[in-house]
Design a protein around this motif. Structure first.
Motif, PDB file in Angstrom:
ATOM      1  N   SER A   1      24.514  49.755  18.055  1.00 18.67           N
ATOM      2  CA  SER A   1      23.971  49.601  19.402  1.00 18.67           C
ATOM      3  C   SER A   1      22.851  50.599  19.622  1.00 18.67           C
ATOM      4  O   SER A   1      23.029  51.795  19.435  1.00 18.67           O
ATOM      5  CB  SER A   1      25.067  49.876  20.434  1.00 18.67           C
ATOM      6  OG  SER A   1      25.464  48.695  21.023  1.00 18.67           O
TER       7      SER A   1
ATOM      8  N   ASN B   1      19.398  51.791  22.180  1.00 18.32           N
ATOM      9  CA  ASN B   1      18.981  51.806  23.586  1.00 18.32           C
ATOM     10  C   ASN B   1      17.482  51.629  23.762  1.00 18.32           C
ATOM     11  O   ASN B   1      17.006  51.531  24.892  1.00 18.32           O
ATOM     12  CB  ASN B   1      19.418  53.121  24.253  1.00 18.32           C
ATOM     13  CG  ASN B   1      20.926  53.243  24.339  1.00 18.32           C
ATOM     14  OD1 ASN B   1      21.606  52.258  24.589  1.00 18.32           O
ATOM     15  ND2 ASN B   1      21.438  54.431  24.102  1.00 18.32           N
ATOM     16  N   GLN B   2      16.748  51.589  22.675  1.00 19.51           N
ATOM     17  CA  GLN B   2      15.298  51.447  22.758  1.00 19.51           C
ATOM     18  C   GLN B   2      14.860  50.181  22.020  1.00 19.51           C
ATOM     19  O   GLN B   2      15.246  49.949  20.871  1.00 19.51           O
ATOM     20  CB  GLN B   2      14.595  52.670  22.166  1.00 19.51           C
ATOM     21  CG  GLN B   2      14.846  53.944  22.963  1.00 19.51           C
ATOM     22  CD  GLN B   2      14.076  55.125  22.407  1.00 19.51           C
ATOM     23  OE1 GLN B   2      13.798  55.202  21.217  1.00 19.51           O
ATOM     24  NE2 GLN B   2      13.718  56.057  23.285  1.00 19.51           N
TER      25      GLN B   2
ATOM     26  N   ASN C   1      14.081  50.699  27.698  1.00 23.54           N
ATOM     27  CA  ASN C   1      15.085  51.728  27.475  1.00 23.54           C
ATOM     28  C   ASN C   1      16.343  51.352  28.250  1.00 23.54           C
ATOM     29  O   ASN C   1      16.279  51.050  29.433  1.00 23.54           O
ATOM     30  CB  ASN C   1      14.596  53.097  27.957  1.00 23.54           C
ATOM     31  CG  ASN C   1      13.583  53.703  27.001  1.00 23.54           C
ATOM     32  OD1 ASN C   1      13.858  53.870  25.825  1.00 23.54           O
ATOM     33  ND2 ASN C   1      12.410  54.024  27.514  1.00 23.54           N
ATOM     34  N   THR C   2      17.474  51.352  27.579  1.00 20.28           N
ATOM     35  CA  THR C   2      18.744  51.063  28.246  1.00 20.28           C
ATOM     36  C   THR C   2      19.671  52.262  28.083  1.00 20.28           C
ATOM     37  O   THR C   2      19.456  53.124  27.218  1.00 20.28           O
ATOM     38  CB  THR C   2      19.426  49.821  27.646  1.00 20.28           C
ATOM     39  OG1 THR C   2      19.878  50.132  26.325  1.00 20.28           O
ATOM     40  CG2 THR C   2      18.474  48.643  27.603  1.00 20.28           C
ATOM     41  N   SER C   3      20.697  52.306  28.886  1.00 20.07           N
ATOM     42  CA  SER C   3      21.665  53.410  28.778  1.00 20.07           C
ATOM     43  C   SER C   3      23.073  52.933  28.482  1.00 20.07           C
ATOM     44  O   SER C   3      23.935  53.728  28.118  1.00 20.07           O
ATOM     45  CB  SER C   3      21.673  54.220  30.080  1.00 20.07           C
ATOM     46  OG  SER C   3      22.037  53.391  31.177  1.00 20.07           O
ATOM     47  N   LYS C   4      23.312  51.615  28.628  1.00 25.08           N
ATOM     48  CA  LYS C   4      24.678  51.111  28.508  1.00 25.08           C
ATOM     49  C   LYS C   4      24.784  49.913  27.572  1.00 25.08           C
ATOM     50  O   LYS C   4      25.564  48.997  27.788  1.00 25.08           O
ATOM     51  CB  LYS C   4      25.210  50.724  29.890  1.00 25.08           C
ATOM     52  CG  LYS C   4      25.233  51.872  30.896  1.00 25.08           C
ATOM     53  CD  LYS C   4      25.716  51.382  32.255  1.00 25.08           C
ATOM     54  CE  LYS C   4      25.705  52.528  33.263  1.00 25.08           C
ATOM     55  NZ  LYS C   4      26.127  52.074  34.614  1.00 25.08           N
ATOM     56  N   ASN C   5      23.992  49.898  26.511  1.00 22.63           N
ATOM     57  CA  ASN C   5      24.047  48.773  25.590  1.00 22.63           C
ATOM     58  C   ASN C   5      25.262  48.893  24.673  1.00 22.63           C
ATOM     59  O   ASN C   5      25.369  49.817  23.872  1.00 22.63           O
ATOM     60  CB  ASN C   5      22.764  48.722  24.748  1.00 22.63           C
ATOM     61  CG  ASN C   5      22.746  47.542  23.801  1.00 22.63           C
ATOM     62  OD1 ASN C   5      23.507  46.591  23.960  1.00 22.63           O
ATOM     63  ND2 ASN C   5      21.877  47.597  22.806  1.00 22.63           N
TER      64      ASN C   5
END
Length: 480
Positions: free
Chosen positions: A425, A427-428, A463-467
């Motif tokens: 997983s 996040n970018q 950009n994600t924080s909870k993937n």
């Protein structure tokens, strides 16, 4: 009628027995003839929306755990090799193979169990081998006693003995499209392999032009069995005809190695067969595979995925294990590989027909059910990006694959990590988008996080924080 000439080179991503990639493969280089029947066109459109289907090769051969039918074929190829414990001579082997009918008793056969697992995994249609090249009918044909319902077969006393009917009924109740696989060549009947001559290879062992009455009997035998399948087994949506060496001699493609072995006319009169099938089942899709023309309504690369999009209907038939038929302790592909293959196929406009082979007891291996459950877990989150979609440029760039909704309101972007054993997983993300689109929103399927993104030089940066994605991450771009 206008024909589209396709020059396609298949990128063979999954290979098992060489007979499945060379013995029956075709290069889809001939002209595709688009159907004109509105019912067929509508059926094809629905089928293209379904994307994911279940293929099942099953017959008496499962008791020996060998390749389906091919060991009967007197060709010196890897997939036709015979085990000495099953017969020291060719004719002893054939006798012992045919006697497998007398011990076939798959008492754990519960097709509803298969349908439930396949439906949960997102499969929408099923194609079952009603008869393979060995000629053993898994349905109650009136044309032969070499069949599952014969008194010679122990399972004939079972109330579910007509296996094809039971499978079709069970899957139809779960809203699957129903596909009947049927082998045009039949190595058991005297009308194709006449005992007066020894068989020489996979082809008819006499000259049909020299013995036209015998060939006429074979055509009628085949026609009658297909009439049974399309008139006595409820709604059938696909007639999937295999054994492309049974074909008009003029259709042979000399660029395909196995087709060069066809030395005589084997025209089975597909116009007569197809017309009958459409009368019995209006709108039925007919797949006379490898034989270009009006009766090959979609093309079928085997154990291979085309390396780019095609502008015709197509389907890759690929095994979950290493074999189309049951082999003890088969090497089942990782779920990650199966999902990556599905993504590649749908991004190029095709369907994925995934083969699982039942064993002699009448059930799948536990490993197959495990894969289906893992696919189900992923599909429950990401199915909106899979079904009823079509390809969209740029199709595929590095680890990113693209599809779009049919109404052009959503672009789906899949991220895979093909070189990793497990999906890590991340996040970018950074991927290209069509220059003309206007974005309303972006969602990461399976996450409630509000996605923040930037657009620069034709690319989206996210950009994600909870993937927490497994196997593949899927973004849906909602368009204005």
């Amino acid at each position: 009628m206008k024909k589209t000439i396709l020059n396609i080179i298949f990128a063979v991503t999954l290979i098992t027995y060489s007979h499945h990639t060379q013995g029956q493969a075709h290069n889809v280089s001939a002209g595709y003839q688009k159907p004109t029947d509105p019912l067929v066109i509508n059926n094809l459109e629905q089928w293209q929306d379904m994307k994911f289907g279940l293929f099942m090769h099953w017959g008496t051969y499962s008791q020996w755990g060998i390749v389906e039918s091919w060991s009967l074929c007197p060709e010196d190829e890897g997939w036709t090799q015979r085990k000495k414990e099953h017969g020291s001579t060719y004719y002893e082997y054939v006798k012992n193979y045919e006697n497998l009918q007398k011990t076939f008793n798959p008492t754990q056969f519960i097709p509803e169990k298969w349908a439930k697992a396949a439906k949960s995994a997102g499969m929408k249609y099923v194609v079952f081998t009603t008869k393979h090249h060995d000629g053993f009918a898994m349905f109650d044909t009136k044309e032969s006693v070499y069949k599952i319902t014969s008194p010679n077969t122990p399972f004939s006393s079972n109330p579910r003995a007509n296996i094809t009917k039971e499978i079709f009924d069970a899957f139809r109740k779960d809203n699957f499209k129903i596909g009947a696989y049927f082998s045009k060549p039949d190595w058991h009947t005297e009308y194709y392999w006449w005992s007066y001559f020894p068989p020489k290879d996979r082809n008819v062992n006499y000259d049909p032009t020299k013995y036209p009455e015998r060939w006429s009997q074979f055509k009628n035998y085949t026609y009658n069995q297909l009439n049974e399948l399309t008139s006595e087994y409820g709604k059938v949506d696909i007639l999937w005809l295999d054994g492309g060496w049974v074909r008009p001699f003029k259709t042979i493609d000399p660029a395909v190695e196995w087709q060069r072995t066809i030395k005589t006319e084997q025209d089975i009169d597909m116009d007569r067969i197809g017309t009958m099938a459409r009368k019995n089942q209006p709108g039925i899709i007919v797949v006379d595979r490898t034989v270009p023309g009006k009766w090959e309504n979609y093309v079928t690369p085997e154990q291979a995925v085309p390396d780019h999009t095609l502008d015709i209907p197509w389907e890759s038939c690929i095994t979950m294990g290493d074999s189309f038929s049951y082999v003890p302790n088969d090497n089942y592909k990782p779920t990650k590989k199966i999902i990556e293959t599905l993504i590649k196929i749908i991004s190029r406009g095709g369907n994925y027909l995934l083969n699982i082979a039942p064993g002699p007891n009448g059930d799948f291996d536990k490993a197959a059910y495990d894969r289906l459950q893992e696919i189900s877990n992923w599909m429950n989150i990401n199915e909106s990006a899979v079904f009823a979609t079509r390809p969209i440029a740029p199709f595929h760039i590095e680890d990113y694959y693209y599809t779009k909704s049919k109404d052009n309101k959503i672009i789906n972007v899949f991220h895979i990590q093909e070189n990793n054993k497990e999906y890590v997983s991340t996040n970018q993300f950074e991927f290209e988008i069509p220059n003309t689109i206007k974005i309303r929103d972006i969602k990461l399927l399976g996450s409630k996080e509000r996605i923040k993104y930037q657009i620069k030089d034709g690319k989206i940066f996210i950009n994600t924080s909870k993937n927490k994605s497994t196997y593949a991450s899927v973004f849906q771009i909602v368009l204005i």
